[in-house]
Design a protein around this motif. Sequence first.
Motif, PDB file in Angstrom:
ATOM      1  N   PHE A  23       0.812  -1.217   0.000  1.00 27.63           N
ATOM      2  CA  PHE A  23       0.000   0.000   0.000  1.00 27.63           C
ATOM      3  C   PHE A  23       0.844   1.265   0.000  1.00 27.63           C
ATOM      4  N   ALA A  24       2.110   1.153   0.331  1.00 31.76           N
ATOM      5  CA  ALA A  24       2.977   2.335   0.457  1.00 31.76           C
ATOM      6  C   ALA A  24       3.406   2.849  -0.913  1.00 31.76           C
ATOM      7  N   ASP A  25       3.514   4.170  -1.012  1.00 29.12           N
ATOM      8  CA  ASP A  25       4.033   4.789  -2.228  1.00 29.12           C
ATOM      9  C   ASP A  25       5.538   4.576  -2.338  1.00 29.12           C
ATOM     10  N   GLU A  26       6.212   4.540  -1.200  1.00 29.38           N
ATOM     11  CA  GLU A  26       7.662   4.357  -1.157  1.00 29.38           C
ATOM     12  C   GLU A  26       7.991   3.454   0.030  1.00 29.38           C
ATOM     13  N   VAL A  27       8.907   2.515  -0.186  1.00 28.15           N
ATOM     14  CA  VAL A  27       9.326   1.605   0.877  1.00 28.15           C
ATOM     15  C   VAL A  27      10.747   1.948   1.272  1.00 28.15           C
ATOM     16  N   LEU A  28      10.944   2.168   2.564  1.00 30.00           N
ATOM     17  CA  LEU A  28      12.268   2.444   3.117  1.00 30.00           C
ATOM     18  C   LEU A  28      12.690   1.205   3.894  1.00 30.00           C
ATOM     19  N   LEU A  29      13.653   0.495   3.371  1.00 25.78           N
ATOM     20  CA  LEU A  29      14.094  -0.771   3.952  1.00 25.78           C
ATOM     21  C   LEU A  29      15.389  -0.546   4.727  1.00 25.78           C
ATOM     22  N   VAL A  30      15.357  -0.819   6.027  1.00 26.91           N
ATOM     23  CA  VAL A  30      16.525  -0.631   6.877  1.00 26.91           C
ATOM     24  C   VAL A  30      17.210  -1.979   7.081  1.00 26.91           C
ATOM     25  N   THR A  31      18.513  -2.001   6.851  1.00 28.27           N
ATOM     26  CA  THR A  31      19.300  -3.204   7.069  1.00 28.27           C
ATOM     27  C   THR A  31      20.586  -2.814   7.795  1.00 28.27           C
ATOM     28  N   THR A  32      21.362  -3.790   8.166  1.00 26.98           N
ATOM     29  CA  THR A  32      22.673  -3.552   8.777  1.00 26.98           C
ATOM     30  C   THR A  32      23.712  -4.338   7.990  1.00 26.98           C
ATOM     31  N   PRO A  33      24.990  -4.149   8.269  1.00 23.11           N
ATOM     32  CA  PRO A  33      26.026  -4.914   7.567  1.00 23.11           C
ATOM     33  C   PRO A  33      26.095  -6.392   7.966  1.00 23.11           C
ATOM     34  N   GLU A  34      25.321  -6.802   8.956  1.00 22.74           N
ATOM     35  CA  GLU A  34      25.321  -8.198   9.387  1.00 22.74           C
ATOM     36  C   GLU A  34      24.805  -9.093   8.254  1.00 22.74           C
ATOM     37  N   PRO A  35      25.463 -10.229   8.006  1.00 22.14           N
ATOM     38  CA  PRO A  35      25.020 -11.111   6.913  1.00 22.14           C
ATOM     39  C   PRO A  35      23.555 -11.535   7.015  1.00 22.14           C
ATOM     40  N   THR A  36      23.065 -11.831   8.219  1.00 24.66           N
ATOM     41  CA  THR A  36      21.665 -12.248   8.348  1.00 24.66           C
ATOM     42  C   THR A  36      20.717 -11.095   8.019  1.00 24.66           C
ATOM     43  N   SER A  37      21.094  -9.890   8.365  1.00 19.22           N
ATOM     44  CA  SER A  37      20.263  -8.724   8.057  1.00 19.22           C
ATOM     45  C   SER A  37      20.223  -8.469   6.551  1.00 19.22           C
ATOM     46  N   ILE A  38      21.358  -8.630   5.882  1.00 20.32           N
ATOM     47  CA  ILE A  38      21.401  -8.458   4.426  1.00 20.32           C
ATOM     48  C   ILE A  38      20.543  -9.526   3.748  1.00 20.32           C
ATOM     49  N   THR A  39      20.602 -10.756   4.255  1.00 19.75           N
ATOM     50  CA  THR A  39      19.787 -11.845   3.718  1.00 19.75           C
ATOM     51  C   THR A  39      18.297 -11.543   3.888  1.00 19.75           C
ATOM     52  N   ASP A  40      17.904 -11.061   5.073  1.00 19.53           N
ATOM     53  CA  ASP A  40      16.505 -10.700   5.310  1.00 19.53           C
ATOM     54  C   ASP A  40      16.074  -9.549   4.401  1.00 19.53           C
ATOM     55  N   ALA A  41      16.962  -8.568   4.214  1.00 18.82           N
ATOM     56  CA  ALA A  41      16.646  -7.430   3.332  1.00 18.82           C
ATOM     57  C   ALA A  41      16.427  -7.924   1.904  1.00 18.82           C
ATOM     58  N   TYR A  42      17.287  -8.823   1.438  1.00 22.30           N
ATOM     59  CA  TYR A  42      17.132  -9.359   0.082  1.00 22.30           C
ATOM     60  C   TYR A  42      15.806 -10.113  -0.048  1.00 22.30           C
ATOM     61  N   ALA A  43      15.440 -10.876   0.985  1.00 22.94           N
ATOM     62  CA  ALA A  43      14.163 -11.610   0.948  1.00 22.94           C
ATOM     63  C   ALA A  43      12.993 -10.637   0.835  1.00 22.94           C
ATOM     64  N   MET A  44      13.075  -9.514   1.538  1.00 22.59           N
ATOM     65  CA  MET A  44      12.020  -8.505   1.457  1.00 22.59           C
ATOM     66  C   MET A  44      11.980  -7.883   0.062  1.00 22.59           C
ATOM     67  N   ILE A  45      13.159  -7.583  -0.479  1.00 24.96           N
ATOM     68  CA  ILE A  45      13.237  -7.014  -1.829  1.00 24.96           C
ATOM     69  C   ILE A  45      12.639  -7.988  -2.844  1.00 24.96           C
ATOM     70  N   LYS A  46      12.944  -9.264  -2.675  1.00 23.19           N
ATOM     71  CA  LYS A  46      12.432 -10.284  -3.596  1.00 23.19           C
ATOM     72  C   LYS A  46      10.901 -10.359  -3.532  1.00 23.19           C
ATOM     73  N   ALA A  47      10.361 -10.411  -2.321  1.00 23.63           N
ATOM     74  CA  ALA A  47       8.906 -10.472  -2.173  1.00 23.63           C
ATOM     75  C   ALA A  47       8.261  -9.206  -2.732  1.00 23.63           C
ATOM     76  N   TYR A  48       8.857  -8.070  -2.434  1.00 28.18           N
ATOM     77  CA  TYR A  48       8.339  -6.784  -2.913  1.00 28.18           C
ATOM     78  C   TYR A  48       8.358  -6.737  -4.440  1.00 28.18           C
ATOM     79  N   SER A  49       9.441  -7.213  -5.041  1.00 25.62           N
ATOM     80  CA  SER A  49       9.567  -7.159  -6.498  1.00 25.62           C
ATOM     81  C   SER A  49       8.536  -8.049  -7.191  1.00 25.62           C
TER      82      SER A  49
END
Length: 159
Positions: A23-49
Amino acid sequence: IVENAILHGLEGISDSVMDFVLFADEVLLVTTPEPTSITDAYAMIKAYSMYAENKNLQVIVNRVYDDSESRDVLNKLKHTAGRFLGIDVGCLGWVYEDSHIRKAVRMQKPLLIAFPDTSSAKCIRSIAVSVDTGHPGEITVGWRTFLRKLFHFAAHTGS
């Protein structure tokens, strides 16, 4: 209508979170340099895409020690998302690791009020300017930034 959805600390993506994001016009995805956080961010990007009609996703990298660490995380996400998902991931900014954040939490005060001149507070203000104006904010953090600007200026003026 949701203008901005800020997502942080996603361990798995529920249907209700995904509905809110879509529903959002813009998504702001916060991640950290931790490998698990980057993996979770990618999963969100994949679902969003897969589900978003109008893709408008910006990444914020939290808890970085320097600019290069932020660029490394952003480049990894940008390259992987572009190559495998065909989505362009934008960079909204980063927030430096800062002990003042913990102190502000213990004081039960917002960081920008308790410690407004810290590097992390400057990063947050820069991100807020970017969200508000659509233009990148500038983070100035002491001598390192001054010297970088000086050398950049000298290189472009031929001095």
